[in-house]
Structure formats: structure tokens, C-alpha cells
Scaffold this motif. Structure first.
Motif, short mmCIF file in Angstrom:
data_model
loop_
_atom_site.label_atom_id
_atom_site.label_comp_id
_atom_site.label_asym_id
_atom_site.label_seq_id
_atom_site.Cartn_x
_atom_site.Cartn_y
_atom_site.Cartn_z
N ALA A 712 -44.26 -1.25 8.74
CA ALA A 712 -43.35 -2.26 8.20
C ALA A 712 -42.27 -1.60 7.34
O ALA A 712 -41.11 -2.02 7.36
CB ALA A 712 -44.13 -3.27 7.38
N ASP A 715 -39.23 -0.01 9.09
CA ASP A 715 -38.12 -0.94 9.34
C ASP A 715 -37.08 -0.86 8.23
O ASP A 715 -35.87 -0.82 8.48
CB ASP A 715 -38.65 -2.38 9.45
CG ASP A 715 -39.52 -2.57 10.68
OD1 ASP A 715 -39.52 -1.66 11.54
OD2 ASP A 715 -40.18 -3.61 10.77
N ASP A 719 -33.28 0.42 8.52
CA ASP A 719 -32.23 -0.50 8.12
C ASP A 719 -31.31 0.15 7.09
O ASP A 719 -30.09 -0.06 7.12
CB ASP A 719 -32.85 -1.78 7.55
CG ASP A 719 -31.86 -2.93 7.51
OD1 ASP A 719 -31.03 -3.02 8.44
OD2 ASP A 719 -31.91 -3.72 6.55
N ASN A 800 -44.23 0.47 16.43
CA ASN A 800 -42.93 -0.15 16.24
C ASN A 800 -41.83 0.62 16.96
O ASN A 800 -40.94 0.02 17.56
CB ASN A 800 -42.60 -0.24 14.74
CG ASN A 800 -43.38 -1.34 14.05
OD1 ASN A 800 -44.19 -2.02 14.68
ND2 ASN A 800 -43.18 -1.50 12.76
N ARG A 804 -39.68 -0.71 20.45
CA ARG A 804 -38.22 -0.69 20.63
C ARG A 804 -37.85 0.14 21.85
O ARG A 804 -36.95 -0.19 22.61
CB ARG A 804 -37.56 -0.12 19.37
CG ARG A 804 -37.79 -0.98 18.15
CD ARG A 804 -37.18 -0.36 16.89
NE ARG A 804 -37.42 -1.23 15.75
CZ ARG A 804 -38.53 -1.22 15.03
NH1 ARG A 804 -39.49 -0.38 15.33
NH2 ARG A 804 -38.69 -2.04 14.02
N MET A 816 -34.15 -6.92 16.04
CA MET A 816 -33.95 -6.29 14.75
C MET A 816 -32.53 -5.74 14.66
O MET A 816 -31.98 -5.23 15.62
CB MET A 816 -34.96 -5.16 14.53
CG MET A 816 -36.40 -5.63 14.57
SD MET A 816 -36.74 -6.97 13.41
CE MET A 816 -36.63 -6.07 11.87
N TYR A 818 -31.18 -3.11 13.46
CA TYR A 818 -30.93 -1.67 13.62
C TYR A 818 -31.31 -1.17 14.99
O TYR A 818 -31.38 0.03 15.23
CB TYR A 818 -31.72 -0.88 12.56
CG TYR A 818 -33.12 -1.35 12.38
CD1 TYR A 818 -33.43 -2.22 11.34
CD2 TYR A 818 -34.11 -0.99 13.26
CE1 TYR A 818 -34.72 -2.69 11.19
CE2 TYR A 818 -35.39 -1.46 13.12
CZ TYR A 818 -35.68 -2.31 12.08
OH TYR A 818 -36.95 -2.78 11.93
N SER A 819 -31.59 -2.08 15.94
CA SER A 819 -32.05 -1.63 17.25
C SER A 819 -30.99 -0.79 17.95
O SER A 819 -31.30 0.18 18.64
CB SER A 819 -32.44 -2.83 18.11
OG SER A 819 -31.34 -3.69 18.27
#
Length: 886
Positions: A712, A715, A719, A800, A804, A816, A818-819
Motif C-alpha cells: 500500500a 502506491d 505517486d 501490486n 499493473r 491509479m 501513476y499507472s
């Protein structure tokens, strides 16, 4: 409870509600069979087949009994599957007769398992003399001379399971689409045997008996083997939630699995698997029972019995003769009742049916003699020439006779000491639509949790309470009897035997391998270092995410607070000082401790598994990645951790701001596991209402806030890269501090080698420190390396990134923000330290291999920095020449 905690719990409840809705949708989808979809097969494995063979009276020809056992009809509702039965025969069959028997049983979709008599006898002893008593809370005898019997007979029990496995594999040869439903304690090893042969097969296991509390179960000599065997299933079912909880606790205590009694999963850290465990209460075949009630045969039998027992209050007891049914307790309670109310002796009639067990051992003969003496004593005291208060039968009765007795009785008295469910109570309720008789039910029967709303629950060991309940039942007003019956009848009519079978199979169908991220874990491949180094060399916007304990620092150095080795410190400094790299270290350690190892390096740090982050070098501020919860609970459990640390040599405790961890890596393996399981169970009880989770994983027990994980926090790190996180740490302001004398020479060597470039002038900030400087500099990442020895709870760190990656491969719209900042799938490298099932794609063996890899990456970085300096020097020369020319 604080407002934040209430909000968090509300969110959890909302998510659980959404999860439940999704589960219902999946079940409905599983029930719907598309016209084009091929029918699948359900293989039902039971100790004995529903159809049995009989031999002619002269001992000659074998014939098949055309009437199956009652529970056979429960599978009628599973019309979307073709059901095949696998089991043994009661009757011994000669080798020459086996093929003929197979052909006869094939007509009713049954496949026999032929087991040599010696092996079958040994298996019967294990199941009947060890497992069945233990599961019913009868402990292994401390006085038995043959205490090693389970070890002597274990090979036979294993052989029985192996014979079943061979038959199932023969049936399902060439396909992985078959479902297997295994029943009861005779076949606890079968799921593991099938799983080893067919890893993708969907396997369910259901226990009809109780499952004891862990304190009882742990006395079983081969406790691990049985749990391991059962845990190879996709779905494990029990009669009631009490047994589910006991099983989960036993798995935690014996195997060290991660359990949450509020969840339906058991997470096994050792094998990285997740198994669904749930309650599926058995019902009765209501439609068939209702048809019996409407038959002329029953009406005639009711008239006959009504004339026989006219004017009497009928108390019915129907129990197979065994020592957990509580028949002596029932008789003693009747004796107490008649002693307290002698006027009732001529007005009541107890009809006790006690059919004998299949194996009439000396133990059962002793029980029968005891019951006969009790019946004789009570009848001797309270009988008259015209009437005896107890009518006792040592034989089975027909279904019609059973229904007639249930129809006429005023009370059904069940005094089981332990019982999985007890379907007699359901049958009694189904027959009492007119009379509304009263059910007195032992609180130790599984049916107490399903029929408890209408039954009078009693403790069969409390004779006075049972006698009092009997008096109350016989004098209960009609309105109360009707209300109680209504509550039970609705349940019996709805949750039938067919519902039970269909519900279990539907749940088994929904056990997709991708439902839980841990179910699809596989052994990763060795890390292809040349390919990784080549990818690293042709990229310029990189993130390197590293673990600490087990990755950069081994456990012994961690326990002794040893600093990073000089060579590794130098390589990290080189990597982090290049503006092309962002180096992130993620750890479960606290901020102060991490600072001792990494504080003077310009790396980003995630501490306490994601509670705190430092986006920059030494002068960057620590920030909370989540709103820190109330940590008052830590003070209350520190003494518990200290208690276990003091009593477990080789263990140690880490207490952080918001997490606390107990390590037992250096403790004795067996004793450490036992202590860890006890600590975990104790913490779950103490912290039940706190917004925290207790994890037993990777030789440690850890308590952390809900929702905290390294995955988590990754992320948040990505970001921060996406928005061009403003660095506080600039190499142009101040070179990394090298405070340790042991590393002073390393810094000089690194500078001499060109590994650390000279500070730039104030305007050239983009090449200073680890990270990305400006919004204008922001571009797509082209290299991600995630490397660590993370616990199972933090496997989402790899997952995670791979989620992606897969979404990009499939062209999915990853939501998300920032993908688009992540590299193409081939630019994402996930690597676990240590070869074990993981969400990571690759692995390296140990910390030494990590250090070697980082050394290679640092060497490549030094070459890049040297080229940068040469290019800068050449540019400067050109500028100077141009200026001289002017």
C-alpha cells in the motif's frame, strides 16, 4: 473507541458487505450452467458406498441392494453435475468377484474401493478408536497399555487413503475439470494425495462429526499430518461455526498458520496457500419425509400406536448406541424426574430406541449392560402391573415407525454429550406440524445452533436441569409450543439435505485459483542477472525498491545491531547519488533503528511496514503514510511480549511507535512454533476490539494497524514520483555525511573511482541526491526493481507491481493515477530473496547474492557517472574555446 477507529471499522464492515454480495453473485453464476458448457463430474468419496452388496443366504451369488442409504438423495439437487460415488463395501469380496461387482455398481454410478483386510482393519482402528473418540472430546487414554497403537496402525490408515486416491485418479484421468468432495475422518490424507497428483483439481472436504478444541486436538500424536492432509483442499466444511473456529485455532497452534476467526480463509505461511473454511449445517430430506407422513402406511401405524399408548405423555429418544449419545445421562435424568414427581410415573412413557453400532466391541457391550441395568432399576422402582415408564429397544426401526413415533410424541429428548448435528431433531420437527411437540436438545449437539431458537437447550451433565426441562416441556402452554415449533419448522423446511449438498458444491465451484492472491503463488525462477544488468544500462529513470532485514542485513547482524558492510554501504551510496536512480528501502523496523543503518544515505525509507516514510536523504522530514491510530494498546501488550521473550531462549521483541514484533528465528524450531502460536492466540483474544491485525509469518509474530502494508505504501511512493516530489536533500547543498570511521576510506575510494560526482552549482539541482527533481523533469519510468525477503502479509509489494504489469499486457484501464508513469512490463523486475512460493517472478538465494547484484548495478552506475563527467568536461572545453574565439 476513537472516531478514527469507528470510521475504520465502518469501512471494514462496508467492504465485508460488498464482499458478501460478490460471493452471492459468484454462487449464482456457479449454479447457472450455460447450454454450450460441458457437464462436469462430481466425485463423492465416502467411507462406504450408498449402494451395498448382499450375498445369498447359501453364501453364493452377490447381489446389489436396490435401495440406497438416505443421504444418497441429498445429491439429487446437483443436477448440473454428473455424480460418481467412490467408497468401500461392507461385505468382503473375493478377488475373483471384484470385476463383477464393479460392473453391477457401475449402473448406479458407484466405483468400489477394494482394500486388503489387514490394511482396512488398521484404518478402522485409527478412525474408530483414535480419531472418532478424540473428535468427540474423549481424550486419548493415559492408562491404555497400547499407547503407541496409532503409530503401529498408521500405515494401514495411509494405505486406505492411497487406495481411494488411486481410484479417483483413474476416474479423472485426462481432465482437471472434475470436482472431488471427500467426507469425514477416514479420509483426512486424501486431499493432499490428490493435490500432489493434480495441483489444479478442486477438492472439498467435509467433517460430519464435531471438531474438538485445540487443547484436545494437540494431544493427537500425528496431528500435523492430518491437518496438512486436510489443508490441501480448496474448501473445508464443518457442521457449525464452533467447529470452524476450533479447526482454525488448531491449525494456528499446530502449524503456525495465520488465521482470523472472522474470516473464511486460513493462510499458511509455510506453503503460501489460502484455504476456505466455512460452516455448512446438514439438514434432512424434507420432501421424502413429508411423503412418508402422507402415506397410508403411516396413518395405519399412527392409529396402531395411538391405541397402544392412549392417555400417556410420550417421551421419545432415538440414539445409536454409543458413548457420546448420553443415553445413561438421559435415563438418570428420567429417574430424577420420577423421583421428584412420582405422580407422573403412570402418565408418561419413555420410548428409547437404541440400534447397535456396526462394530459391537467390548466397550459397547459394557455400555449396553450399564443401560440395561439403569432401565431395569427405574422400571423396577416406578412400574405397576399395567405399566412400565420406559420402553427400551435394542434394535433399529423402520422409517415409517420412526415417523409415527415422531408424529405422536409430546417430547423428543436428546442428551448427546457431543454430536456433529443430530438429524433426529429435524425429523421430529418435520412430523410435529399438528401437535407442536417440544424438543429438549443438548447444548453440545450441533443442532443446538440451528434449532436453538425453538428447542429447550440443556446441559446433559446437569441432571436436575434436564429433569426440570422435562417437567416444563410436559406442562408447556399450547401458544408457547406453537411459537417454538414455528421457529424450528421454518428452518427445517428451508435448509434441507438438498440445500446443504448444493450449497457446498456451489461454494466449491467458486473456489477459483485467482480468488485469493496466495492461492496462485508459484516458485519463482532464478534471476537472470545479465538481462537485468542490460536493462538497467539502457535506462535512465529507475526505481530500486529494497527490503532491509533478510535483504541488506541478515538476521544475526540485525540482532547484534551491526552496521551495513562497507562495500554494500558504498554501493548504495553510489546508486542513490545518481539522479537517474531512486533507491527506496522498505522495512518493518522503526524510524530510529533504520536511521542507524541508513540515515546518512540519500535513500527514501519506508519504516514500520508503511506507517512512516522519508522521501529523501538525512535532512528530509519523516511523514506518516496513514493517520496513526491510537496506540494505547501497545502498552497493554508489551508485558505479554516480554513474558514470551523471557520464556523462549533465542527470541527478541521489537516495540515501535505503532507496531510490535516478536522474532523467534534463533529459538528452538519446535518450541518457537508452539510459543508463537500461543502468543498469536492470546493476542487475538486481548486485541479483539482494536483496529489492528495479528500476523504469524516468517518466524515472527507481529501486531500492526489494519490496512498497513508495504504494498500500500509503494502506491504513495510511486505517486510522489508521479507529481515530481520536491527533494529536500540535494547533493549540491551537502554531500552525504559519512560519520562512521569504518566508512571514511570508502568515501575517499568512491570519490577516487569517480563514483561520487563533484557538487554542482546551485542551478543544476536535477542531478543531486536520490529522487526526481522537478515537474518538468518528470517522464515515464523505464526500470523498476523490487527486491526483498518480505513476509506473506507484504507480498502485495510484488503483487501490486505485477497487477499493473498484467493490466498493461492486457490493455486494461488501470485506474491509479501513476499507472502511466510505470515502465512497460518488460521493465518491471520483481525478485524475492530466498526460493519459496511468491508473487515475485524471480528469486536470489540470500543476502550475499543481493550484495553482489547491487555491486554490479553500482559498477554500471559509476561508468555512467564517469561518462557524465567526461561529457561535462568536454562541454566545458567547447564552451571555453567558443568564449576564447569570441
Amino acid at each position: 473507541m476513537s472516531e478514527k477507529e469507528r470510521a475504520l471499522l465502518a469501512q471494514i464492515q462496508k467492504l465485508e458487505g460488498q464482499l458478501a454480495k460478490e460471493k452471492v453473485k459468484k454462487k449464482e453464476a456457479a449454479k447457472a450452467l450455460a447450454p454450450s458448457e460441458a457437464r462436469r463430474r462430481l466425485i463423492v468419496c465416502t467411507q462406504y458406498l450408498p449402494f451395498q452388496m448382499t450375498r445369498a443366504l447359501d453364501g453364493g451369488v452377490l447381489e446389489m441392494n436396490p435401495t440406497p442409504c438416505e443421504w444418497y438423495y441429498g445429491y439429487d439437487s446437483i443436477r448440473r453435475l454428473d455424480v460418481t460415488w467412490v467408497g468401500c463395501l461392507y461385505l468382503p469380496v473375493l478377488k475373483a468377484e471384484e470385476e463383477a461387482v464393479r460392473r453391477m455398481l457401475e449402473a448406479v454410478a458407484c466405483v468400489p474401493v477394494f482394500v486388503p483386510a489387514l490394511e482396512f482393519g488398521h484404518a478402522e482402528e485409527i478412525a474408530g478408536e483414535v480419531l472418532w473418540p478424540l473428535f468427540h472430546y474423549i481424550p486419548l487414554s493415559m492408562l491404555d497399555a497400547d499407547i503407541d497403537m496409532i503409530h503401529k496402525r498408521w500405515d494401514g490408515y495411509t494405505a486406505l487413503n492411497r487406495h481411494f486416491c488411486d481410484v479417483v485418479l483413474t476416474i479423472s484421468a485426462g481432465t482437471d475439470d472434475d470436482l472431488v468432495w471427500i467426507h469425514d475422518y477416514y479420509l483426512t490424507l486424501l486431499p493432499q494425495m490428490l493435490r500432489e497428483a493434480k495441483p489444479k483439481m478442486k477438492i472439498g472436504w467435509f467433517l460430519h462429526t464435531p471438531f474438538p478444541s485445540s487443547e484436545i486436538y494437540v494431544t493427537l500424536p500425528l496431528r500435523k499430518e492430518i491437518l496438512r492432509g486436510v489443508l490441501a483442499s480448496n474448501l473445508i466444511g464443518f457442521q457449525i461455526y464452533d467447529y470452524v473456529r476450533h479447526f482454525m485455532t488448531a491449525c494456528s497452534s499446530v502449524l503456525g498458520t495465520d488465521v482470523n476467526v472472522e474470516s473464511t480463509y486460513i493462510l499458511d505461511a509455510l506453503h503460501r496457500t489460502a484455504v476456505t473454511v466455512d460452516a455448512f449445517p446438514v439438514g434432512i430430506d424434507y420432501a421424502r419425509f413429508d411423503a412418508v407422513l402422507a402415506s397410508k402406511e403411516l396413518k395405519d401405524k399412527v392409529i396402531e400406536l395411538q391405541a397402544k399408548f392412549d392417555g400417556l405423555k410420550l417421551i421419545l429418544g432415538v440414539d445409536r448406541l454409543n458413548y457420546v449419545k448420553g443415553i445413561p445421562h438421559k435415563l438418570i435424568a428420567i429417574d430424577k424426574f420420577l423421583t421428584q414427581h412420582p405422580e407422573m410415573a403412570g402418565r408418561i412413557q419413555l420410548i428409547q430406541i437404541a440400534p447397535p453400532p456396526r462394530g459391537d466391541t467390548a466397550r459397547y457391550q459394557k455400555l449396553r449392560n450399564k443401560i440395561h441395568k439403569l432401565v431395569g432399576r427405574i422400571n423396577g422402582r416406578f412400574s405397576t402391573l399395567d405399566h412400565a415408564p420406559i420402553h427400551y429397544l435394542d434394535q433399529p426401526i423402520s422409517r415409517c415407525e420412526m415417523a409415527a413415533l415422531c408424529f405422536l410424541s409430546d417430547v423428543l429428548l436428546i442428551t448427546s454429550l457431543r454430536e456433529g448435528m443430530n438429524e433426529v431433531g429435524f425429523e421430529y420437527v418435520a412430523c410435529q406440524q399438528r401437535k407442536h411437540g417440544v424438543l429438549i436438545l443438548s447444548e453440545f449437539a450441533g443442532a443446538a445452533q440451528t434449532l436453538g431458537s425453538g428447542a429447550i437447550l440443556v446441559n446433559p451433565f446437569n441432571t436436575d436441569a434436564v429433569a426440570s426441562a422435562l417437567y416444563g416441556a410436559l406442562h408447556m402452554p399450547e401458544a408457547e409450543r406453537e411459537e417454538r415449533h414455528h421457529n424450528m419448522y421454518d428452518y427445517v423446511q428451508r435448509f434441507t439435505l438438498q440445500y446443504w449438498a448444493d450449497d457446498f458444491v456451489t461454494e466449491l465451484l467458486t473456489q477459483d485459483g485467482n480468488d485469493h492472491e496466495l492461492l496462485s503463488l508459484e516458485l519463482p525462477a532464478p534471476l537472470p542477472r545479465p538481462e537485468l544488468l542490460e536493462a538497467f544500462g539502457r535506462t535512465s529513470r529507475r526505481i530500486i525498491v529494497l527490503g532491509l532485514l533478510g535483504t541488506l542485513v541478515n538476521y544475526r547482524d540485525f540482532a547484534e545491531m551491526q552496521p551495513l558492510h562497507d562495500g554494500l554501504w558504498k554501493d548504495l551510496l553510489t546508486l542513490a547519488s545518481d539522479a537517474r536512480n531512486t533507491v527506496v528501502v522498505m522495512t518493518g523496523r522503526e524510524r530510529g533503528l533504520v536511521s542507524q543503518w541508513l540515515g546518512d544515505l540519500p535513500v527514501w525509507i519506508v519504516a514500520e511496514n508503511g506507517v512512516y516514510v522519508r522521501m529523501g536523504g538525512p535532512s528530509a522530514e519523516w511523514a506518516a503514510a496513514i493517520d496513526p491510530p491510537d496506540d494505547a494498546w501497545i502498552a497493554s501488550i508489551k508485558p505479554v511480549f516480554k513474558y514470551f521473550e523471557e520464556r523462549t531462549p533465542g527470541s527478541l521483541t521489537e516495540a515501535h511507535d505503532h507496531t510490535i514484533t516478536w522474532h523467534f528465528r534463533d529459538a528452538d524450531e519446535d518450541f518457537g512454533e508452539i510459543q508463537a502460536s500461543d502468543l498469536q492466540l492470546h493476542l487475538k483474544e486481548v486485541l479483539g476490539n482494536q483496529p489492528v491485525e495479528v500476523c504469524l509469518d516468517g518466524k515472527m509474530v507481529q501486531v500492526r494497524p489494519y490496512g498497513v502494508s508495504k504494498g500500500a505504501t509503494l502506491d504513495a511512493v510511486l505517486d510522489a514520483c508521479r507529481i515530481g516530489y520536491s527533494r529536500q536533500e540535494r547533493r549540491g547543498e551537502d554531500q552525504p555525511r559519512v560519520e562512521r570511521e569504518s566508512n571514511a576510506s570508502v568515501r575517499d575510494d568512491a570519490s577516487a573511482e569517480g563514483g561520487i560526482p563533484s557538487p554542482r552549482a546551485g542551478g543544476e539541482e536535477e542531478n543531486s541526491g536520490s529522487g526526481f527533481a522537478r515537474e518538468t523533469d518528470r517522464s515515464k519510468l523505464d526500470f523498476v526493481l523490487c527486491l526483498g525477503a518480505h513476509s506473506m502479509r507484504d507480498e502485495d509489494l510484488f503483487g501490486n507491481l505485477l497487477s499493473r504489469e498484467l493490466s498493461k499486457e492486457r490493455g486494461d484501464d488501470w485506474s491509479m493515477p501513476y499507472s502511466d508513469y510505470l515502465p512497460e512490463p518488460k521493465g518491471t523486475w520483481t525478485c524475492r530473496v530466498g526460493r519459496q512460493p511468491s508473487q515475485a517472478r524471480h528469486y536470489v538465494d540470500d543476502e550475499k547474492e543481493v550484495a553482489a547484484l547491487l555491486s554490479s548495478l553500482a559498477a554500471a552506475t559509476r561508468l555512467e557517472l564517469e561518462k557524465d563527467r567526461e561529457a561535462a568536461a568536454l562541454s566545458l572545453q567547447i564552451d571555453e574555446a567558443h568564449a576564447d574565439g569570441l
